[in-house]
Design a protein around this motif. Structure first.
Motif, short mmCIF file in Angstrom:
data_model
loop_
_atom_site.label_atom_id
_atom_site.label_comp_id
_atom_site.label_asym_id
_atom_site.label_seq_id
_atom_site.Cartn_x
_atom_site.Cartn_y
_atom_site.Cartn_z
N VAL A 70 2.16 70.23 80.86
CA VAL A 70 2.40 69.86 78.94
C VAL A 70 1.55 68.82 79.08
CG1 VAL A 70 4.62 68.53 78.52
CG2 VAL A 70 3.86 70.20 77.06
N LEU A 71 1.70 67.78 80.16
CA LEU A 71 1.59 66.11 80.27
C LEU A 71 -0.25 66.73 80.52
CD1 LEU A 71 3.25 64.00 80.43
CD2 LEU A 71 4.58 64.98 80.05
N THR A 72 -0.82 67.73 81.44
CA THR A 72 -1.70 67.51 81.24
C THR A 72 -2.55 67.82 79.58
OG1 THR A 72 -1.97 69.40 83.26
CG2 THR A 72 -4.09 69.44 82.03
N LEU A 73 -1.51 68.21 78.66
CA LEU A 73 -2.88 68.90 77.74
C LEU A 73 -2.47 67.22 77.18
CD1 LEU A 73 -0.69 71.83 76.18
CD2 LEU A 73 -3.08 71.98 76.82
N VAL A 74 -1.28 67.14 77.06
CA VAL A 74 -0.72 65.31 76.52
C VAL A 74 -2.35 64.22 76.80
CG1 VAL A 74 0.77 63.20 76.04
CG2 VAL A 74 1.20 65.21 76.12
N GLY A 75 -2.82 64.30 78.19
CA GLY A 75 -3.69 63.93 78.54
C GLY A 75 -5.11 64.38 77.83
N GLU A 76 -5.26 65.29 77.56
CA GLU A 76 -6.60 65.91 76.69
C GLU A 76 -6.23 65.10 75.53
OE1 GLU A 76 -7.40 70.19 76.66
OE2 GLU A 76 -7.18 69.79 78.95
N ALA A 77 -5.39 65.09 74.90
CA ALA A 77 -5.06 64.71 74.16
C ALA A 77 -5.50 62.65 73.54
CB ALA A 77 -3.78 64.75 72.97
N ILE A 78 -5.04 62.22 74.81
CA ILE A 78 -4.43 61.26 74.45
C ILE A 78 -6.60 60.19 75.03
CG2 ILE A 78 -4.99 59.05 76.47
CD1 ILE A 78 -2.24 60.06 76.86
N ASN A 79 -7.39 61.04 76.06
CA ASN A 79 -8.52 61.31 76.02
C ASN A 79 -9.03 60.82 74.83
OD1 ASN A 79 -10.49 60.65 78.61
ND2 ASN A 79 -11.00 62.33 78.16
N VAL A 80 -9.14 62.12 74.25
CA VAL A 80 -9.92 62.85 72.52
C VAL A 80 -9.44 60.76 72.04
CG1 VAL A 80 -10.17 63.60 70.46
CG2 VAL A 80 -10.14 64.77 72.60
N ILE A 81 -7.78 60.25 71.62
CA ILE A 81 -7.73 59.73 71.14
C ILE A 81 -8.82 58.01 71.61
CG2 ILE A 81 -5.84 58.05 70.44
CD1 ILE A 81 -3.74 60.99 70.37
N ARG A 82 -8.53 57.49 72.36
CA ARG A 82 -8.77 57.03 73.38
C ARG A 82 -9.84 56.30 73.23
NH1 ARG A 82 -6.07 55.17 79.29
NH2 ARG A 82 -8.22 56.72 80.21
N GLY A 83 -10.89 57.72 73.46
CA GLY A 83 -11.87 58.05 73.03
C GLY A 83 -12.88 57.42 71.71
N VAL A 84 -11.88 58.06 70.58
CA VAL A 84 -11.79 56.54 69.21
C VAL A 84 -12.30 56.17 68.56
CG1 VAL A 84 -11.88 57.84 67.17
CG2 VAL A 84 -12.74 60.17 68.48
N SER A 85 -10.47 56.28 68.85
CA SER A 85 -9.91 54.66 68.63
C SER A 85 -10.21 53.26 70.12
CB SER A 85 -8.54 54.84 68.84
OG SER A 85 -7.49 55.31 69.66
N GLY A 86 -10.26 53.05 71.13
CA GLY A 86 -10.75 52.65 72.00
C GLY A 86 -9.84 51.32 72.51
N TRP A 87 -8.20 52.42 71.46
CA TRP A 87 -6.49 51.61 71.77
C TRP A 87 -5.90 52.21 73.36
CZ3 TRP A 87 -3.86 53.04 66.40
CH2 TRP A 87 -4.73 52.54 65.56
N ALA A 88 -5.67 51.34 73.42
CA ALA A 88 -4.15 51.67 74.98
C ALA A 88 -2.24 52.31 74.46
CB ALA A 88 -3.70 49.98 75.00
N VAL A 89 -2.48 52.93 75.55
CA VAL A 89 -1.12 53.62 75.72
C VAL A 89 -0.01 52.78 76.44
CG1 VAL A 89 -1.04 56.16 76.39
CG2 VAL A 89 -2.94 55.90 76.07
N TYR A 90 0.65 52.89 75.68
CA TYR A 90 1.99 52.54 76.28
C TYR A 90 2.80 53.63 76.27
CZ TYR A 90 6.41 49.32 76.65
OH TYR A 90 7.11 48.12 77.40
#
Length: 186
Positions: free
Chosen positions: A102-122
């Motif tokens: 399930v964290l793999t799916l989250v990783g894919e989502a984070i990748n998309v989010i970071r790609g668009v926003s340029g933001w960091a993940v905490y």
């Protein structure tokens, strides 16, 4: 009675040069007191890009004036995109290999989010930034450990209403090896 759904949460936001996470989170906390106004056009257009990119993975979209929410009901993953912050949450349903999947799916989502926003993940549970696959694997271990504790505390009586659909395989439409997530677009 309000049934609190406990979840493993990640925060995605802009982190300014020279700020540490304590300062960044304090800034968000202060902004949380300001009544939320409608999403700006620039935020909405970025969040729409994220929604479009994640639609293929099965995320369902809900639009509100001040946020856009994406849900993956089969896995309970929820992504809520506000003006200055994006929250990801995963329910405490998963242990072991399933937690990692399930964290793999989250990783894919984070990748998309970071790609668009340029933001960091905490990660508030690990109290540090998530920058790579090893961090995500640790998040998976933490999710797994807490899921076990939650199930020990609440027992199996209540857990029926938070069980994922057992017959639904946990997989992502485009399964890619984890290390690909963090090398920008693939």
């Amino acid at each position: 009675s309000s049934h609190t759904v406990m979840s493993y949460d990640l925060i995605v936001t802009a982190k300014f040069e020279g700020d540490d996470w304590e300062e960044t989170l304090a800034r968000l906390e202060n902004e949380a007191d300001i009544p939320s106004s409608a999403l700006s056009d620039s935020a909405r257009s970025q969040w729409e890009q994220i929604a479009e990119q994640l639609a293929d993975a099965g995320f369902e979209r809900f639009d509100a004036p001040d946020f856009i929410e994406l849900d993956l009901p089969a896995h309970g993953i929820q992504i809520t995109m506000f003006e200055r912050e994006i929250g990801l949450s995963v329910p405490y349903w998963y242990e072991g290999e399933e937690a990692q999947e399930v964290l793999t799916l989250v990783g894919e989502a984070i990748n998309v989010i970071r790609g668009v926003s340029g933001w960091a993940v905490y990660d508030p549970q690990l109290e540090r930034e998530i920058t790579n696959v090893a961090d995500l694997a640790q998040a998976g271990d933490a999710l797994s450990a807490t899921t076990r504790e939650v199930h020990e505390v609440i027992g199996d009586v209540e857990s029926t209403d938070i069980e994922p659909d057992e017959n639904r395989p946990i997989h992502s439409p485009q399964s890619r090896p984890w290390w690909r997530f963090w090398n920008g677009r693939t």
